[in-house]
Scaffold this active site. Sequence first.
Site, PDB file in Angstrom:
ATOM      1  N   GLU A   7       0.837  -1.215   0.000  1.00  0.00           N
ATOM      2  CA  GLU A   7       0.000   0.000   0.000  1.00  0.00           C
ATOM      3  C   GLU A   7       0.871   1.266   0.000  1.00  0.00           C
ATOM      4  O   GLU A   7       0.527   2.268   0.615  1.00  0.00           O
ATOM      5  CB  GLU A   7      -0.966   0.025   1.191  1.00  0.00           C
ATOM      6  CG  GLU A   7      -1.728  -1.255   1.469  1.00  0.00           C
ATOM      7  CD  GLU A   7      -2.484  -1.818   0.267  1.00  0.00           C
ATOM      8  OE1 GLU A   7      -2.493  -1.187  -0.795  1.00  0.00           O
ATOM      9  OE2 GLU A   7      -3.041  -2.919   0.397  1.00  0.00           O
ATOM     10  N   GLY A   8       1.966   1.215  -0.727  1.00  0.00           N
ATOM     11  CA  GLY A   8       2.892   2.354  -0.784  1.00  0.00           C
ATOM     12  C   GLY A   8       4.000   2.152   0.224  1.00  0.00           C
ATOM     13  O   GLY A   8       3.738   2.133   1.423  1.00  0.00           O
TER      14      GLY A   8
END
Lengths: 560, 560
Positions: free
Chosen positions: B437-438
Site C-alpha cells: 500500500e505504498g
Amino acid sequence: MTQPYRPDAALSARWLLDVLDAPATWRELSALAEHADADLTRQVLEEAATFVHEVVAPLNRVGDETGARWHDGAVTMPPGFRDAYQAFWRAGWPALSAPPALGGQGLPVALEFVLYEWLSAANHGWTMAPGLLHGAVECLRHHASPALQARYLPQLVSGEWLATMALTEPHAGSDLGLVRTRATPAGDDGYRIEGTKIFISGGEHDLTDNIVHLVLARLPDAPPGPKGLSLLLAPKWLPDGRRNAIVCERIEAKMGLHASPTCVLRFDGAEGWLVGAPHQGLAAMFVMMNAARLHVALQGIGLLDAAWQKAHAYAHERRQMRAPQRRDPAQAADPIIDHPAVQRLLDTQRAWIDTGRLLAYRTALALDVAHHHPDGARRQAAQRWCALITPVLKAAWTEQAFHGASDCLQVFGGHGYVREWGIEQIVRDARVTMIYEGTNEIQAQDLLLRKTLPDGGAALAALLRELQADAPADAAWHAGAQRLHALLTRLAAADEAQRLALWPVAGDFLRAVALTLMGWARARLGRHDAAWDSEVGAAFDRWVWPEQAWRCEMVERALG
Amino acid sequence: MTQPYRPDAALSARWLLDVLDAPATWRELSALAEHADADLTRQVLEEAATFVHEVVAPLNRVGDETGARWHDGAVTMPPGFRDAYQAFWRAGWPALSAPPALGGQGLPVALEFVLYEWLSAANHGWTMAPGLLHGAVECLRHHASPALQARYLPQLVSGEWLATMALTEPHAGSDLGLVRTRATPAGDDGYRIEGTKIFISGGEHDLTDNIVHLVLARLPDAPPGPKGLSLLLAPKWLPDGRRNAIVCERIEAKMGLHASPTCVLRFDGAEGWLVGAPHQGLAAMFVMMNAARLHVALQGIGLLDAAWQKAHAYAHERRQMRAPQRRDPAQAADPIIDHPAVQRLLDTQRAWIDTGRLLAYRTALALDVAHHHPDGARRQAAQRWCALITPVLKAAWTEQAFHGASDCLQVFGGHGYVREWGIEQIVRDARVTMIYEGTNEIQAQDLLLRKTLPDGGAALAALLRELQADAPADAAWHAGAQRLHALLTRLAAADEAQRLALWPVAGDFLRAVALTLMGWARARLGRHDAAWDSEVGAAFDRWVWPEQAWRCEMVERALG
C-alpha cells in the site's frame, strides 16, 4: 535472478596492505616475517575469493530451501555441502593462520578474517560449520593436556574434523552458571557425561568423519554457579572406533540459517576428557567464546555486504518514478538508485561495511601483535584493543547487519518480500547474529560494566588517545572523540545511583563507542582514497556520524 | 508454548469513551446519534474480543506453517480458515460500520478500527482477506454506477464476497503510471481486460463463493502515464454463473504472511465494467488506497501489541542472571523483566502501541466527523487530520512493528529464533507492512512533498495548533511542538536547492511529525491514567521522546 556473492579481493588487499600498512606490523613479528608479504597476501586473497564465489556462494539458496534434515538421530546436510567442505579443508583453508608447528600455514590472522567475512557473506549457513574451528584450536592449545592435544589438534587444525561448543541448556542460556550437565570420573583418566544441551550448531552432520564436542559440565564436587563449571572434550567417534553415547534428539525449526543444524544433544554417559583444570571450564571456554564473538562480527559485516551487493545491483536496474534530477528524460521512469532515499539507504550500509571492515582488519593485526610481538607493552596494548573492540564489533555490526539487510530488502519493494531475489533470506539469516555467542545486550553490559566502569574508563580512554594520535585532522571527529572522553570522565566519577541508571543505556554507550571508532576508520579511509572520501565518506558524515552525539547524549541524560 | 492473542476490550473502551470522549463527538453527528452509545460500544468490543481470541487467533500458527496452497489455478486456504471466515461475515462483523442504507450496522468507524487492529494482532494472514472490504465498499459507493452498486455492494458490505485491489504489474510497482493492462469496450456496457497483475492479495482462495477484483487498466484511447488509468470491476464468477477469464497463475513464496495468497492473476479477456469515469481510475482507486493505508497502520499497531504480549509474558517467566536490584535472593537467578535493558525494550514498545492506538482511535473519530458532521468547516478539519496522519501512521507504526517485534524476539534469546514461541513469525509477517500500500519511503514523500511543501506547511501547522490547544501543560512536549513549528516555517521559505536537499530526509521529517503526535497522545493518556503516566509515560519521556529533537535536527541540517 540472484547472483552468488562476489568478494572484492583487490579492495581487501589494498585496505590491509596500504590503508593499514599491515606489512609494517608484520615485519616486527618474527613469527610472521617469513610468511607475510604483500604479494603472498594478494595471491591468497585472490584464491580465497575464487573459492568463495565459485564453490561456496552457489550453495546458499539450496541451503535455505532444502535445509539440514534430521532423521533418526542423523543429520543430512543440503546437497553439495559435504563436497564443498571436503574441498575446503583439503585445500588447506582452515589451517591458513594456524601455527606451522601444528601443521598450519602460519599466515597472518587478517587473511583468516577476510576469508571468513567473505564465506559468511556468501553462505552463512555453510560457514557455521568451520566457524568454530579456530576457537576450538585456540582453546585446546592453551588448556588441553599434551596427550589430548596430540589426539585432536591435528584434525582440528586441518579441519578434517569439526568442533562444537556445547554450553546452553534449556534453563541456562545467557546464564551459564545454571548449567546442570554432570561429568563423573570414570576410573581411567576419563569422565562420563550426563545431560542435555540445546542450540548446538553443527552438533550432528555428515560433513566430516568425526565431530569434537567441547562441553561445559559440573564435576561431582563442583561448587554451584559459574565457578563450578568444567570443560570436557567428547568426540562423536571414540579413538577406538566406538560411537560415543551422544544422541542428536532433534534439530530446531528456525527463522533462518536453515542450512546449519541447531541440535539438541543428549549425553548419555558419553565418554570425555577434561580440558584444563577442574572448575576452570569457563576460562577455557572463553578463549573459544572470544574468538567466536569476533567471528560473529565478521558474519555481520559480510551479511551486510551481501545485502548491499544485491540491492545496489537491483537499484541500478529497476526503474520506477521520476527522481528529482532526471537521468534519462527519454525513459518513462528513472533508475531507483537516483531516488535520494535509496541513495541514502545504500550509502549508509556502505559506510557501515567499509568502516567495520577496516576495524576488523585492524583487530586482526592486533591479534598478530598480541600473539607474537617481542615487546610486552605492545602485546598488552594489542590485547586491550581486542578486549574492548570484541563486544563493540559483535553487537554494533550484527545489529546493522539485520537492520541494514532489511533496509536493502526495502529497495526491492514487494519483490524483496518474495524469496526469488534471495534478499529476505539474508534478513532471516542475519537475525540470529544479534543473539548467539552472547546477546547484544550482554555485549553492551560486557563493555560498560566489565570493561569500562571497573577501571574508570582508563583502557577505553587509552584506546581513544591511540586513535586520536593516528587520525588525520578532522575537526568533527576529534570533537566527537573529546565528547566521549568527557563522558568517560563522568563515568569514572559516577556514584552508586548513577551506575544503576547506566544499566539501561549500556546499548547507547556501546553504540557511541562504535560510532567513534567508525569515525576514525572513516578518516583513515578518506585520507587514502579520494573517491571513497567524496562518496561514502561524505555519506557517513551526513547520515551516520550525527548518531554519535545522540548516543553520547542518551548516556549523559542517564547520568542526570 | 504460544498463547493466542487476547485483546483487552475494557482498555480500548475506556480510551475511546473516556480518554477521547468519543460520545461527545458522536452526539454531534445525527447519523451516529442513535447507533453510538457507551454501553453498546462496550458490548460490541467485548463480543469482538471474544471472537478474535476464540475463533481467529488460534489459527495463526497453522496459517504460517501450512500456508495457502496453489494447485492448478485454485488456492486452498489453511485448515479452519474458511469456517472462521464464514462465521465472521455471518455474525455481521464486516458490516459493523457500513451505512444502514447499504445493509450495514451504522456503528462508528472506531469500532471497526479496534476490530481490525485486534484481528491483525491475532492472525495477520487471515485478516488480509477481509482487510480490503471496507475500501472496496467506499470506492464503489462513490464511483460505481447505480447498476454496478446494486449488483455488488450488498455482498461486499456483508462480506459474503471478498474484494481485491489489482494494481501492480511486474514493471509497475510504486509507479502505477507504467501500468500496461488494457481494457477494450466489448460492445455491451462492458469491457474485456487483458494483462497480468502481480502481488494480488487474496486474488484467489476458497473462503467465499465469489471474489470481486478492482483492476487498474488502460482504455484504447488512454493518454500515457497515471492520467490514462481507468478502474474496472471484474468478478471471479459472472452474474450469469460463468467463470470469468481470470487465471491465478501461481502464488508467491514469501518471507512471511504465508496464510495470505499473493497471486499472479492473468486477465485473458476477462469481462469487467468501468468504475467511475474513463481515465479517472486513479482517483477512484485512491479512495480504496487511503482506507487500505490506515488499515495497514492498524496492522502495525496490532502486530506490535501481539509481539509485546508474548515477550512480556516470557520476561516474567524466564529467569537468567542477576538483575542490579534482586527480586528473589533465594532463587538462583532473577526474572529477565528485572533486567533494565529488557524493561526499556518492553516499555518502549508499550509506548509506541499505546500512543499509536490513541492516534488511530482519534483518526476513526475524525473519519466519522468527515463523513457526517453538519458543519463544513468541521468536516474539512477532520479530512485534513486524516490526510496528514495517514502516511504518518502507516509508515511510523509499520516500521516500529517490524523493529519492535524484532526487539521482542530478542527478549527470548535463542528461543526467539526458533519457531516454537511464534515470535519470529510476527517479525516475518510484519516486514511486509513497510512495503505494501505504498512503501514507507512513498509515505514520507507523500507527507513532505505533497502535503507539506505545497501549502508551506499550513495544514500541518493548523493540526499542531489544534493539538496544542488540546494538550495539557507539558513543557517538553510544547517545546517539541514549537521546534516543529519553527521547522515548518523554514520549510515554507526553502529555495529550490534546499527543497532538493530535503528529499533524503523525508523519512526523518515523517518521524519528527510522528513523535510530536505521540507526545500529544502521551500527555493525553498521562492526564487520564496516573498509573500509565508513571510507567509507560515515564518510559516514553526517557526512551522515545528524545528522538523527536534528533529527527528535527536531521531536517534542519539538510536545510543548511
